[in-house]
Write an enzyme that holds these catalytic residues in place. Structure first.
Site, PDB file in Angstrom:
ATOM      1  N   PRO A 135      49.433  38.181  53.098  1.00  0.00           N
ATOM      2  CG  PRO A 135      51.251  36.803  53.596  1.00  0.00           C
ATOM      3  CD  PRO A 135      50.833  38.251  53.510  1.00  0.00           C
ATOM      4  CB  CYS A 136      44.640  36.880  54.912  1.00  0.00           C
ATOM      5  SG  CYS A 136      43.876  37.296  53.344  1.00  0.00           S
ATOM      6  CG  HIS A 137      46.997  33.013  50.618  1.00  0.00           C
ATOM      7  ND1 HIS A 137      47.480  34.304  50.480  1.00  0.00           N
ATOM      8  CD2 HIS A 137      47.970  32.182  50.194  1.00  0.00           C
ATOM      9  CE1 HIS A 137      48.706  34.239  49.976  1.00  0.00           C
ATOM     10  NE2 HIS A 137      49.026  32.969  49.798  1.00  0.00           N
TER      11      HIS A 137
END
Length: 178
Positions: A135-137
């Site tokens: 989950p880089c967001h």
């Protein structure tokens, strides 16, 4: 050889391109992402195990649920630093955000060093080939600025909103807005 499948997302998002080596998921990108052009792709069947697991995960996620499993994936040739950053991102709980500096501090503590560059972390976060699942967001700039998302800030905004974030707490880069 990499295979691909296009996943149709809800209307607030760009479609997603999944890539697989037929054994594990190797990429998950928003269509039009700057990352997608780097890969030679051949269409495969939705029923391949890596794609079906990933589609099930995406269906749950876009239904507003926190998927209770992680599809099998493979990071292709990550450096040890990129692997460390990916592991930290995988530990970010659904519906929460951290800053690039938070990740840098966590890795510095783990390594027993006084500090680490948030910019170096930003480069590793930006390398992430499997967005959403890794989950880089959920990684934001200092002062909760929405920055650095290869899939587009519009998608990052919508993903955080889907996870229940109060979007009024975030700022946009200069000149940007939703």
């Amino acid at each position: 050889m990499l295979f691909t499948w296009t996943y149709s997302t809800p209307k607030n998002f760009d479609d997603i391109i999944l890539t697989s080596d037929d054994q594990a998921l190797t990429g998950l990108y928003f269509a039009g992402s700057k990352d997608i052009s780097e890969h030679a792709l051949k269409t495969a069947e939705k029923t391949s195990r890596p794609f079906q697991e990933s589609i099930d995960w995406l269906d749950a996620y876009f239904a507003g649920e926190n998927p209770q499993f992680i599809p099998k994936f493979r990071l292709q040739d990550p450096t040890s630093f990129r692997q460390e950053v990916a592991e930290v991102m995988l530990s970010i709980p659904y519906g929460q955000v951290v800053t690039y500096q938070d990740i840098a501090n966590k890795i510095a503590d783990k390594r027993g060093i006084p500090s680490m560059s948030a910019q170096a972390v930003g480069g590793a976060v930006g390398w992430n080939p499997i967005c959403l699942i890794i989950p880089c967001h959920r990684v934001v700039g200092k002062d909760k600025q929405l920055t650095g998302y290869a899939g587009g800030l519009k998608n990052k905004y919508q993903l955080l909103k889907l996870e229940g974030q109060d979007m009024n707490q975030f700022t946009w880069p200069k000149g940007g807005h939703y």
